[in-house]
Scaffold this motif. Structure first.
Motif, PDB file in Angstrom:
ATOM      1  N   ARG A 161       0.807  -1.277   0.303  1.00 30.33           N
ATOM      2  CA  ARG A 161       0.003  -0.148   0.052  1.00 30.33           C
ATOM      3  C   ARG A 161       0.854   1.264  -0.076  1.00 30.33           C
ATOM      4  NH1 ARG A 161      -3.069  -1.173   5.295  1.00 30.33           N
ATOM      5  NH2 ARG A 161      -1.191  -1.742   5.767  1.00 30.33           N
ATOM      6  N   THR A 162       2.021   1.104   0.397  1.00 33.81           N
ATOM      7  CA  THR A 162       2.746   2.535   0.547  1.00 33.81           C
ATOM      8  C   THR A 162       4.253   2.102  -0.406  1.00 33.81           C
ATOM      9  OG1 THR A 162       4.235   1.501   2.504  1.00 33.81           O
ATOM     10  CG2 THR A 162       2.303   2.920   2.892  1.00 33.81           C
ATOM     11  N   SER A 163       4.459   0.896  -1.020  1.00 36.73           N
ATOM     12  CA  SER A 163       5.548   0.788  -1.792  1.00 36.73           C
ATOM     13  C   SER A 163       5.354   0.268  -3.047  1.00 36.73           C
ATOM     14  CB  SER A 163       6.668  -0.081  -1.070  1.00 36.73           C
ATOM     15  OG  SER A 163       7.759  -0.292  -1.829  1.00 36.73           O
ATOM     16  N   SER A 164       6.001   0.636  -4.001  1.00 34.45           N
ATOM     17  CA  SER A 164       5.637   0.026  -5.556  1.00 34.45           C
ATOM     18  C   SER A 164       6.778  -1.071  -5.881  1.00 34.45           C
ATOM     19  CB  SER A 164       5.199   0.818  -6.685  1.00 34.45           C
ATOM     20  OG  SER A 164       6.460   1.740  -6.682  1.00 34.45           O
ATOM     21  N   ALA A 165       7.654  -1.351  -4.824  1.00 34.02           N
ATOM     22  CA  ALA A 165       8.763  -2.119  -5.086  1.00 34.02           C
ATOM     23  C   ALA A 165       8.532  -3.374  -5.899  1.00 34.02           C
ATOM     24  CB  ALA A 165       9.782  -2.059  -4.008  1.00 34.02           C
ATOM     25  N   HIS A 166       7.587  -4.101  -5.238  1.00 34.57           N
ATOM     26  CA  HIS A 166       7.183  -5.298  -6.027  1.00 34.57           C
ATOM     27  C   HIS A 166       6.807  -5.495  -7.335  1.00 34.57           C
ATOM     28  CE1 HIS A 166       6.627  -6.972  -1.415  1.00 34.57           C
ATOM     29  NE2 HIS A 166       7.788  -7.189  -1.955  1.00 34.57           N
ATOM     30  N   PHE A 167       5.853  -4.478  -7.602  1.00 34.85           N
ATOM     31  CA  PHE A 167       5.417  -4.304  -8.851  1.00 34.85           C
ATOM     32  C   PHE A 167       6.796  -3.997  -9.759  1.00 34.85           C
ATOM     33  CE2 PHE A 167       4.129  -1.461 -12.365  1.00 34.85           C
ATOM     34  CZ  PHE A 167       3.375  -2.330 -12.983  1.00 34.85           C
ATOM     35  N   GLU A 168       7.451  -2.723  -9.404  1.00 38.16           N
ATOM     36  CA  GLU A 168       8.578  -2.452 -10.063  1.00 38.16           C
ATOM     37  C   GLU A 168       9.447  -3.474 -10.348  1.00 38.16           C
ATOM     38  OE1 GLU A 168       8.945   0.181 -11.980  1.00 38.16           O
ATOM     39  OE2 GLU A 168       7.056   1.108 -11.565  1.00 38.16           O
ATOM     40  N   PRO A 215       2.616   6.628  -8.308  1.00 38.56           N
ATOM     41  CA  PRO A 215       3.007   5.843  -7.041  1.00 38.56           C
ATOM     42  C   PRO A 215       2.065   5.615  -6.157  1.00 38.56           C
ATOM     43  CG  PRO A 215       3.789   8.161  -6.819  1.00 38.56           C
ATOM     44  CD  PRO A 215       2.901   8.023  -8.364  1.00 38.56           C
ATOM     45  N   PRO A 216       2.293   4.547  -5.132  1.00 42.78           N
ATOM     46  CA  PRO A 216       1.195   4.338  -4.161  1.00 42.78           C
ATOM     47  C   PRO A 216       1.238   5.514  -3.017  1.00 42.78           C
ATOM     48  CG  PRO A 216       2.984   3.163  -3.595  1.00 42.78           C
ATOM     49  CD  PRO A 216       3.336   3.881  -5.092  1.00 42.78           C
ATOM     50  N   ALA A 217       0.116   5.546  -2.177  1.00 46.07           N
ATOM     51  CA  ALA A 217      -0.275   6.461  -1.241  1.00 46.07           C
ATOM     52  C   ALA A 217       0.900   6.308  -0.123  1.00 46.07           C
ATOM     53  CB  ALA A 217      -1.384   6.377  -0.513  1.00 46.07           C
ATOM     54  N   GLU A 218       1.698   7.535   0.199  1.00 41.40           N
ATOM     55  CA  GLU A 218       2.835   7.513   1.103  1.00 41.40           C
ATOM     56  C   GLU A 218       2.291   6.924   2.470  1.00 41.40           C
ATOM     57  OE1 GLU A 218       4.736  11.182   1.578  1.00 41.40           O
ATOM     58  OE2 GLU A 218       5.312  10.922  -0.588  1.00 41.40           O
ATOM     59  N   ASP A 219       0.809   7.077   2.982  1.00 42.58           N
ATOM     60  CA  ASP A 219       0.369   6.744   4.152  1.00 42.58           C
ATOM     61  C   ASP A 219      -0.523   5.515   4.021  1.00 42.58           C
ATOM     62  OD1 ASP A 219      -2.016   7.708   2.702  1.00 42.58           O
ATOM     63  OD2 ASP A 219      -2.619   9.185   4.396  1.00 42.58           O
ATOM     64  N   GLY A 220      -0.548   4.893   2.877  1.00 41.01           N
ATOM     65  CA  GLY A 220      -1.363   3.832   2.460  1.00 41.01           C
ATOM     66  C   GLY A 220      -2.745   3.991   2.205  1.00 41.01           C
ATOM     67  N   VAL A 221      -3.195   5.176   2.422  1.00 44.14           N
ATOM     68  CA  VAL A 221      -4.600   5.224   2.237  1.00 44.14           C
ATOM     69  C   VAL A 221      -4.789   6.368   1.094  1.00 44.14           C
ATOM     70  CG1 VAL A 221      -6.931   6.083   3.531  1.00 44.14           C
ATOM     71  CG2 VAL A 221      -5.121   4.735   4.751  1.00 44.14           C
ATOM     72  N   THR A 222      -4.485   7.890   1.674  1.00 43.67           N
ATOM     73  CA  THR A 222      -4.746   8.988   0.557  1.00 43.67           C
ATOM     74  C   THR A 222      -4.034   8.665  -0.630  1.00 43.67           C
ATOM     75  OG1 THR A 222      -4.676  10.014   2.675  1.00 43.67           O
ATOM     76  CG2 THR A 222      -4.467  11.233   0.543  1.00 43.67           C
ATOM     77  N   PRO A 223      -4.834   8.742  -1.855  1.00 44.73           N
ATOM     78  CA  PRO A 223      -4.239   8.563  -3.305  1.00 44.73           C
ATOM     79  C   PRO A 223      -3.337   9.636  -3.625  1.00 44.73           C
ATOM     80  CG  PRO A 223      -6.771   8.664  -3.101  1.00 44.73           C
ATOM     81  CD  PRO A 223      -6.218   8.874  -1.805  1.00 44.73           C
TER      82      PRO A 223
END
Length: 115
Positions: A80-87, A103-111
């Motif tokens: 929710r806070t890192s796109s490393a797996h997708f990348e 990029p994913p939301a820094e807080d895992g919630v807010t787009p």
């Protein structure tokens, strides 16, 4: 079971086009005419979740391959806070065009803000 014959190198040109344009939507079978293996679980999960079918096929095709490299410190990440797996999977399937989501939301919630 779970294995696919992949007729192209992971470094070959693109196999699928993704777009929201009517030209592709109305002619998908003409443009996306290369027979491809798909990761059945990924494709069906995304379609059941109501993801756009063209985009779901892109991910189903992308995840038919394993990543080339995974670092031990990157195994347990919060997607929710890192796109490393997708990348990781995206970057080990080099094509002539790459899909670059926001990029994913820094807080895992807010787009994230895009634009």
């Amino acid at each position: 079971k779970g294995q696919h014959l992949i007729h192209k190198s992971r470094y070959a040109g693109i196999s699928l086009y993704i777009s929201e344009e009517d030209l592709l939507r109305k002619n998908e079978s003409k443009y996306n005419d290369v027979p491809l293996p798909f990761d059945d679980w990924t494709l069906s999960t995304l379609l059941e979740s109501k993801m756009d079918p063209i985009l779901a096929k892109h991910f189903g095709w992308l995840f038919v391959r394993d990543p080339l490299v995974i670092f031990s410190e990157a195994v347990k990440l919060d997607d929710r806070t890192s796109s490393a797996h997708f990348e990781n999977i995206q970057s080990t399937n080099w094509n002539s065009v790459r899909f670059k989501p926001p990029p994913p939301a820094e807080d895992g919630v807010t787009p994230p803000e895009v634009g």
